[in-house]
Design a protein around this motif. Structure first.
Motif, short mmCIF file in Angstrom:
data_model
loop_
_atom_site.label_atom_id
_atom_site.label_comp_id
_atom_site.label_asym_id
_atom_site.label_seq_id
_atom_site.Cartn_x
_atom_site.Cartn_y
_atom_site.Cartn_z
N TYR A 37 0.85 -1.19 0.00
CA TYR A 37 0.00 0.00 0.00
C TYR A 37 0.89 1.25 0.00
CZ TYR A 37 -3.93 2.95 1.59
OH TYR A 37 -4.93 3.90 1.71
N THR A 38 0.61 2.18 -0.89
CA THR A 38 1.37 3.43 -1.14
C THR A 38 2.75 3.16 -1.70
OG1 THR A 38 2.49 3.85 1.00
CG2 THR A 38 0.16 4.53 0.82
N HIS A 95 0.33 8.26 -7.77
CA HIS A 95 -0.65 7.24 -7.38
C HIS A 95 -2.06 7.69 -7.72
CE1 HIS A 95 1.82 4.32 -5.40
NE2 HIS A 95 2.22 5.11 -4.42
N PRO A 126 -5.70 8.24 -6.58
CA PRO A 126 -6.45 8.31 -5.31
C PRO A 126 -7.49 7.20 -5.19
CG PRO A 126 -6.26 10.49 -6.31
CD PRO A 126 -5.76 9.50 -7.33
N GLN A 163 -7.26 4.19 -6.32
CA GLN A 163 -6.56 2.96 -5.93
C GLN A 163 -6.28 2.96 -4.44
OE1 GLN A 163 -3.18 2.57 -4.87
NE2 GLN A 163 -2.93 0.37 -5.17
N LEU A 164 -5.84 4.08 -3.90
CA LEU A 164 -5.55 4.16 -2.47
C LEU A 164 -6.81 3.99 -1.64
CD1 LEU A 164 -3.05 7.16 -2.61
CD2 LEU A 164 -2.48 4.77 -2.10
N ILE A 196 -5.67 4.44 8.02
CA ILE A 196 -6.24 4.31 6.67
C ILE A 196 -7.52 5.14 6.55
CG2 ILE A 196 -7.39 2.68 5.12
CD1 ILE A 196 -5.30 0.60 6.05
N THR A 201 -7.95 0.09 -2.09
CA THR A 201 -7.08 -0.90 -1.44
C THR A 201 -6.98 -0.65 0.07
OG1 THR A 201 -5.11 0.39 -2.05
CG2 THR A 201 -5.76 -1.40 -3.52
N GLY A 202 -7.08 0.60 0.49
CA GLY A 202 -7.13 0.87 1.92
C GLY A 202 -8.34 0.23 2.56
N GLN A 256 -0.68 2.31 -9.40
CA GLN A 256 0.48 2.60 -8.56
C GLN A 256 1.57 3.29 -9.39
OE1 GLN A 256 1.45 -1.34 -6.98
NE2 GLN A 256 0.88 -0.66 -4.93
N TRP A 286 4.23 9.64 -4.82
CA TRP A 286 2.93 9.85 -4.20
C TRP A 286 1.96 10.55 -5.16
CZ3 TRP A 286 -0.21 8.46 -0.47
CH2 TRP A 286 -1.32 9.28 -0.20
#
Length: 282
Positions: free
Chosen positions: A46-47, A197, A199, A201-202, A154, A205-206, A75, A194
Motif C-alpha cells: 500500500y502506497t 498514485h 487516489p 486505488q488508495l 487508513i 485498497t485501503g 500505482q 505519491w
C-alpha cells in the motif's frame, strides 16, 4: 510509507513496460549474467511501488534469478483509473495472473512474492489459479485485516483523499513525519511517486486492508510451497499473528533481525539471502 534507498535501478535491471492481456504495467526487470534459474514476480504494498524492491534486485540476480518488480494498476508509473471498482481485489489478482502469463512463457512457473498489501493480492491470485506459480512468499503480510491503529490511519487518509488534492495530502503527511524522517534526501522521489498514485486505488485498497477476511485455511489447502517473511517487529500486523499464520500454513518462516515492516529496504542482503534459500529449495 516505504522508503527505498534509491529510485535508480542497479546495472542489472532496466525499467520497461510489461504488456499483458489486461493492460500495460511498469516494471523493473533484473536479469542474471548467465541463464536464469527461474523468474520471480514481486508485488509492492500500500502506497508503495516497484522501487521498494530495488535493493533486492542485484543480490537476487547475482544468485541466478530473473526478478521483475511491478507497479500494480494505479500505482506510481502504471496508469490507473478514477473508478474504485477497477481496484477490487479480484481485479488486481487477475492482473497478477496476466503478468505471470507473460513472464511464464514456455510453461515456466514463477516465484510470486507480495509485500504487505501485495501479499494479500498475491494470495488472492493463487487462490484464483495457482498453476502459474512455483512458490508464494508473503512478506510482512498478515492473515486478515490490519491492526486497529492501522485501520484508523487508513480511515484518516481516506477522509483526506476525499476532500484534498494529492499534493495537499502529501504536505499534511510530511508535517506529521517524525523528526528523523523529515529530511532524508529522498523527499522529491517520494513526493513524485505519491503524486503519481491514483487516489481511487488508495481508497479501494485501503478499504480492502481494513476488512480483509482470514483466508489462511483456503491457502493451506493448495499444494504450493509458502514462505512467510517479516521483520522482528511490525505495526501493521503483529508478529505473533504472522507467526500463527505461518504455522497454520505449514510454511517456512523467516524473521529478519533489525527490520520492521519493510525488511526489503531495511535489511536487503539478509532478506535476499532468505529468499534465495527458499527459492533454491523449490
Amino acid at each position: 510509507m516505504s522508503r527505498p534507498p534509491t529510485f535508480t535501478p542497479p546495472p542489472c535491471a532496466r525499467a520497461h513496460t510489461l504488456r499483458t492481456a489486461r493492460g500495460d504495467f511498469a516494471v523493473l526487470d533484473a536479469v542474471p549474467r548467465t541463464e536464469a534459474h527461474s523468474t520471480a514476480l514481486l508485488l509492492p504494498g500500500y502506497t508503495g511501488s516497484k522501487e521498494d524492491f530495488i535493493a533486492l534486485l542485484e543480490p537476487l540476480a547475482e544468485a541466478g534469478y530473473r526478478v521483475v518488480s511491478v507497479d500494480g494498476r494505479g500505482q506510481y508509473e502504471t496508469k490507473g483509473t478514477d473508478r474504485q471498482e477497477a481496484y477490487a481485489q479480484a481485479e488486481l489478482a487477475r492482473d497478477v495472473l496476466a503478468q505471470a502469463e507473460v513472464l511464464g512463457a514456455a510453461g515456466h512457473r514463477i516465484h510470486l512474492l507480495g509485500h504487505s498489501l501485495g501479499g494479500q493480492v498475491a494470495r488472492a491470485a493463487v487462490l484464483l489459479d495457482a498453476s502459474p506459480f512455483r512458490s508464494l512468499t508473503l512478506m510482512s503480510s498478515g492473515p486478515a485485516e490490519v491492526a486497529p491503529g492501522q485501520r484508523d490511519r487508513i480511515k484518516m487518509l481516506g477522509d483526506a483523499l476525499r476532500t484534498l488534492t494529492m499534493a495537499q495530502v502529501w504536505e499534511a503527511m510530511r508535517a506529521l513525519d517524525p523528526p528523523q524522517d523529515a529530511d532524508t534526501g529522498d523527499g522529491e522521489d517520494l513526493r513524485r511517486r505519491w503524486l503519481s498514485h491514483s487516489p481511487a486505488q488508495l481508497l479501494a485498497t485501503g478499504a480492502q486492508l481494513s476488512v480483509e477476511p482470514d483466508r489462511v485455511t483456503e491457502l493451506a489447502a493448495l499444494p504450493l510451497p509458502v514462505h512467510v517473511v517479516s521483520g522482528e517487529s511490525d505495526d501493521v500486523w503483529p508478529v505473533d499473528r504472522i507467526d500463527d499464520m505461518a504455522r497454520r500454513l505449514g510454511a517456512r518462516r523467516t524473521t529478519i533481525a533489525g527490520a520492521e515492516h519493510s525488511p526489503n529496504t531495511a535489511r536487503p542482503l539478509e532478506t535476499a539471502a532468505a529468499l534465495v534459500s527458499f527459492w533454491d529449495s523449490h
